[in-house]
Design a protein around this motif. Structure first.
Motif, PDB file in Angstrom:
ATOM      1  N   TRP A 277       0.915  -1.102  -0.138  1.00  0.00           N
ATOM      2  CA  TRP A 277       0.054  -0.057  -0.104  1.00  0.00           C
ATOM      3  C   TRP A 277       0.822   1.174   0.229  1.00  0.00           C
ATOM      4  CZ3 TRP A 277      -0.107   4.068   3.139  1.00  0.00           C
ATOM      5  CH2 TRP A 277      -1.133   5.301   3.154  1.00  0.00           C
ATOM      6  N   ARG A 278       1.762   1.149   0.837  1.00  0.00           N
ATOM      7  CA  ARG A 278       2.702   2.392   1.092  1.00  0.00           C
ATOM      8  C   ARG A 278       3.519   2.637  -0.401  1.00  0.00           C
ATOM      9  NH1 ARG A 278       7.481   4.831   1.823  1.00  0.00           N
ATOM     10  NH2 ARG A 278       7.662   6.498   3.456  1.00  0.00           N
ATOM     11  N   ARG A 279       4.110   1.643  -1.020  1.00  0.00           N
ATOM     12  CA  ARG A 279       4.693   1.839  -2.233  1.00  0.00           C
ATOM     13  C   ARG A 279       3.851   2.209  -3.390  1.00  0.00           C
ATOM     14  NH1 ARG A 279       6.783  -4.119  -1.479  1.00  0.00           N
ATOM     15  NH2 ARG A 279       8.690  -3.751  -0.231  1.00  0.00           N
ATOM     16  N   TRP A 280       2.544   1.801  -3.439  1.00  0.00           N
ATOM     17  CA  TRP A 280       1.518   2.133  -4.243  1.00  0.00           C
ATOM     18  C   TRP A 280       1.189   3.666  -4.127  1.00  0.00           C
ATOM     19  CZ3 TRP A 280      -3.508   3.731  -2.734  1.00  0.00           C
ATOM     20  CH2 TRP A 280      -4.254   4.373  -3.691  1.00  0.00           C
ATOM     21  N   LYS A 281       1.096   4.058  -2.855  1.00  0.00           N
ATOM     22  CA  LYS A 281       0.627   5.347  -2.461  1.00  0.00           C
ATOM     23  C   LYS A 281       1.791   6.401  -2.993  1.00  0.00           C
ATOM     24  CE  LYS A 281      -2.849   7.759  -0.265  1.00  0.00           C
ATOM     25  NZ  LYS A 281      -3.652   7.898  -0.790  1.00  0.00           N
ATOM     26  N   LEU A 282       2.757   6.015  -2.494  1.00  0.00           N
ATOM     27  CA  LEU A 282       4.194   6.894  -2.851  1.00  0.00           C
ATOM     28  C   LEU A 282       4.317   7.126  -4.431  1.00  0.00           C
ATOM     29  CD1 LEU A 282       6.682   8.402  -2.124  1.00  0.00           C
ATOM     30  CD2 LEU A 282       7.722   6.153  -2.158  1.00  0.00           C
ATOM     31  N   ALA A 283       4.198   6.079  -5.125  1.00  0.00           N
ATOM     32  CA  ALA A 283       4.297   6.101  -6.603  1.00  0.00           C
ATOM     33  C   ALA A 283       3.148   6.719  -7.520  1.00  0.00           C
ATOM     34  CB  ALA A 283       4.332   4.722  -7.170  1.00  0.00           C
ATOM     35  N   GLU A 284       1.962   6.310  -6.989  1.00  0.00           N
ATOM     36  CA  GLU A 284       0.794   6.929  -7.699  1.00  0.00           C
ATOM     37  C   GLU A 284       0.218   8.024  -7.387  1.00  0.00           C
ATOM     38  OE1 GLU A 284      -1.574   3.810  -9.414  1.00  0.00           O
ATOM     39  OE2 GLU A 284       0.119   2.305  -9.687  1.00  0.00           O
ATOM     40  N   GLU A 285       0.139   8.355  -6.107  1.00  0.00           N
ATOM     41  CA  GLU A 285      -0.593   9.288  -5.579  1.00  0.00           C
ATOM     42  C   GLU A 285       0.195  10.502  -5.012  1.00  0.00           C
ATOM     43  OE1 GLU A 285      -3.894   8.555  -3.212  1.00  0.00           O
ATOM     44  OE2 GLU A 285      -4.702   7.150  -4.608  1.00  0.00           O
ATOM     45  N   MET A 286       1.686  10.173  -4.624  1.00  0.00           N
ATOM     46  CA  MET A 286       2.526  11.271  -4.055  1.00  0.00           C
ATOM     47  C   MET A 286       3.402  11.473  -5.043  1.00  0.00           C
ATOM     48  SD  MET A 286       1.680  12.135  -1.130  1.00  0.00           S
ATOM     49  CE  MET A 286       0.047  11.723  -0.217  1.00  0.00           C
ATOM     50  N   LEU A 287       3.308  10.820  -6.353  1.00  0.00           N
ATOM     51  CA  LEU A 287       4.517  11.007  -7.525  1.00  0.00           C
ATOM     52  C   LEU A 287       5.711  10.721  -7.083  1.00  0.00           C
ATOM     53  CD1 LEU A 287       2.684  14.157  -9.040  1.00  0.00           C
ATOM     54  CD2 LEU A 287       2.126  11.911  -9.457  1.00  0.00           C
ATOM     55  N   GLY A 288       5.919   9.789  -6.255  1.00  0.00           N
ATOM     56  CA  GLY A 288       7.207   9.453  -5.977  1.00  0.00           C
ATOM     57  C   GLY A 288       7.950  10.297  -4.909  1.00  0.00           C
ATOM     58  N   ASP A 289       7.277  11.324  -4.532  1.00  0.00           N
ATOM     59  CA  ASP A 289       7.876  12.292  -3.575  1.00  0.00           C
ATOM     60  C   ASP A 289       7.773  11.943  -2.108  1.00  0.00           C
ATOM     61  OD1 ASP A 289       8.515  14.639  -1.988  1.00  0.00           O
ATOM     62  OD2 ASP A 289       7.329  16.005  -3.004  1.00  0.00           O
ATOM     63  N   GLU A 290       9.023  11.263  -1.503  1.00  0.00           N
ATOM     64  CA  GLU A 290       9.212  10.591  -0.471  1.00  0.00           C
ATOM     65  C   GLU A 290       8.817  11.699   0.600  1.00  0.00           C
ATOM     66  OE1 GLU A 290       9.123   7.920   2.332  1.00  0.00           O
ATOM     67  OE2 GLU A 290       9.845   7.236   0.338  1.00  0.00           O
ATOM     68  N   THR A 291       9.576  13.026   0.550  1.00  0.00           N
ATOM     69  CA  THR A 291       9.052  14.089   1.309  1.00  0.00           C
ATOM     70  C   THR A 291       7.605  14.339   1.736  1.00  0.00           C
ATOM     71  OG1 THR A 291      11.142  15.082   0.780  1.00  0.00           O
ATOM     72  CG2 THR A 291       9.570  16.690   1.928  1.00  0.00           C
ATOM     73  N   MET A 292       6.912  14.359   0.586  1.00  0.00           N
ATOM     74  CA  MET A 292       5.379  14.612   0.717  1.00  0.00           C
ATOM     75  C   MET A 292       4.906  13.371   1.525  1.00  0.00           C
ATOM     76  SD  MET A 292       2.919  16.757   0.491  1.00  0.00           S
ATOM     77  CE  MET A 292       3.426  18.029  -0.749  1.00  0.00           C
ATOM     78  N   MET A 293       5.180  12.057   1.239  1.00  0.00           N
ATOM     79  CA  MET A 293       4.681  10.945   1.598  1.00  0.00           C
ATOM     80  C   MET A 293       4.994  11.014   3.382  1.00  0.00           C
ATOM     81  SD  MET A 293       3.183   8.279   1.043  1.00  0.00           S
ATOM     82  CE  MET A 293       2.658   6.690   1.517  1.00  0.00           C
ATOM     83  N   GLU A 294       6.241  11.226   3.732  1.00  0.00           N
ATOM     84  CA  GLU A 294       6.469  11.396   5.135  1.00  0.00           C
ATOM     85  C   GLU A 294       5.759  12.473   5.814  1.00  0.00           C
ATOM     86  OE1 GLU A 294       7.582   9.351   7.285  1.00  0.00           O
ATOM     87  OE2 GLU A 294       8.379   7.927   5.706  1.00  0.00           O
ATOM     88  N   GLN A 295       5.106  13.668   5.054  1.00  0.00           N
ATOM     89  CA  GLN A 295       4.594  14.717   5.772  1.00  0.00           C
ATOM     90  C   GLN A 295       3.132  14.197   5.882  1.00  0.00           C
ATOM     91  OE1 GLN A 295       4.511  18.742   4.030  1.00  0.00           O
ATOM     92  NE2 GLN A 295       2.426  18.272   3.771  1.00  0.00           N
ATOM     93  N   GLU A 296       2.633  13.555   5.029  1.00  0.00           N
ATOM     94  CA  GLU A 296       0.937  13.244   4.983  1.00  0.00           C
ATOM     95  C   GLU A 296       0.968  11.880   5.349  1.00  0.00           C
ATOM     96  OE1 GLU A 296      -1.345  15.469   4.104  1.00  0.00           O
ATOM     97  OE2 GLU A 296       0.124  16.710   3.552  1.00  0.00           O
ATOM     98  N   PHE A 297       1.700  10.926   5.421  1.00  0.00           N
ATOM     99  CA  PHE A 297       1.562   9.399   5.924  1.00  0.00           C
ATOM    100  C   PHE A 297       3.026   9.365   6.490  1.00  0.00           C
ATOM    101  CE2 PHE A 297      -1.175  10.070   2.185  1.00  0.00           C
ATOM    102  CZ  PHE A 297      -2.450   9.547   2.834  1.00  0.00           C
ATOM    103  N   GLY A 298       3.146   9.885   7.952  1.00  0.00           N
ATOM    104  CA  GLY A 298       4.264   9.551   8.362  1.00  0.00           C
ATOM    105  C   GLY A 298       4.649   8.237   9.048  1.00  0.00           C
ATOM    106  N   SER A 299       5.931   7.728   9.002  1.00  0.00           N
ATOM    107  CA  SER A 299       6.153   6.437   9.603  1.00  0.00           C
ATOM    108  C   SER A 299       6.550   6.528  11.122  1.00  0.00           C
ATOM    109  CB  SER A 299       7.253   5.624   8.703  1.00  0.00           C
ATOM    110  OG  SER A 299       6.805   5.808   7.421  1.00  0.00           O
ATOM    111  N   LEU A 300       7.418   7.606  11.455  1.00  0.00           N
ATOM    112  CA  LEU A 300       8.069   7.884  12.431  1.00  0.00           C
ATOM    113  C   LEU A 300       7.920   9.507  12.754  1.00  0.00           C
ATOM    114  CD1 LEU A 300      11.089   5.839  12.302  1.00  0.00           C
ATOM    115  CD2 LEU A 300       9.265   5.321  13.753  1.00  0.00           C
ATOM    116  N   PRO A 301       7.699   9.859  13.984  1.00  0.00           N
ATOM    117  CA  PRO A 301       7.519  11.459  13.966  1.00  0.00           C
ATOM    118  C   PRO A 301       8.430  12.052  13.403  1.00  0.00           C
ATOM    119  CG  PRO A 301       7.176   9.990  16.169  1.00  0.00           C
ATOM    120  CD  PRO A 301       7.630   9.126  15.245  1.00  0.00           C
TER     121      PRO A 301
END
Length: 181
Positions: free
Chosen positions: A147-171
């Motif tokens: 799910w995280r890989r799909w979300k990152l690739a297709e909805e966050m356009l591969g932007d790891e920074t945005m992924m961590e902002q919106e769907f953080g793994s660790l604070p």
């Protein structure tokens, strides 16, 4: 309405709806006695003084008081300052809600998204999974990683920074996303 929303006697409480807005020098919460607060997306509030004014209006001794300051991390802002302060405060506590806690954030093997995103863990993913297990005692499953890989690739356009902002793994990964002053 002019009288706000009020309960009948003997309660007599008033429900006040307000918003932080974007302007500077607002009077948010000034001269109010607040027992309950739900402050949403504090990371977007631009006026730090308004936040301090609002904090000053919060009841300190009401037996049923509750204040929730909620936000996605937006980098170095008033919410990050509040988060850091809450780490050592006696009257405030941090509560981190990560993407992996959400039961719906997973892709089952029957899902068409499974095949393109089911692969071996990267070194970054192994590190994240290990740290989540160590700190929280939670095992991130393969369905969640897909799910995280799909979300990152297709909805966050591969932007790891945005992924961590919106769907953080660790604070700390949430706040580092946009740097510091």
């Amino acid at each position: 309405n002019l009288g706000f929303l009020q309960w009948a006697e003997p309660n007599g409480s008033t429900l006040l709806f307000d918003y932080a807005g974007l302007r500077k020098d607002s009077n948010l919460g000034r001269s109010k006695g607040i027992n309950y607060l739900y402050a949403d997306e504090v990371g977007l509030w631009s006026d730090k003084r308004a936040v301090e004014t609002l904090k000053a209006a919060l009841a300190e001794t009401h037996p049923a008081r509750f204040y929730a300051w909620i936000s996605t991390a937006k980098g170095a802002d008033v919410f990050k300052e509040m988060w850091v302060e809450a780490d050592t405060a006696v009257s405030t506590r941090q509560i981190f809600l990560a993407w992996w806690m959400h039961r719906g954030f997973r892709v089952e093997q029957e899902d068409p998204r499974w095949r393109p995103y089911a692969q071996r863990m990267t070194s970054d993913e192994r590190l994240m999974v290990r740290e989540v297990r160590r700190r929280y005692g939670f095992e991130i499953g393969p369905e969640q990683l897909v799910w995280r890989r799909w979300k990152l690739a297709e909805e966050m356009l591969g932007d790891e920074t945005m992924m961590e902002q919106e769907f953080g793994s660790l604070p700390e990964r949430c706040f580092v996303a946009f740097g510091d002053r």
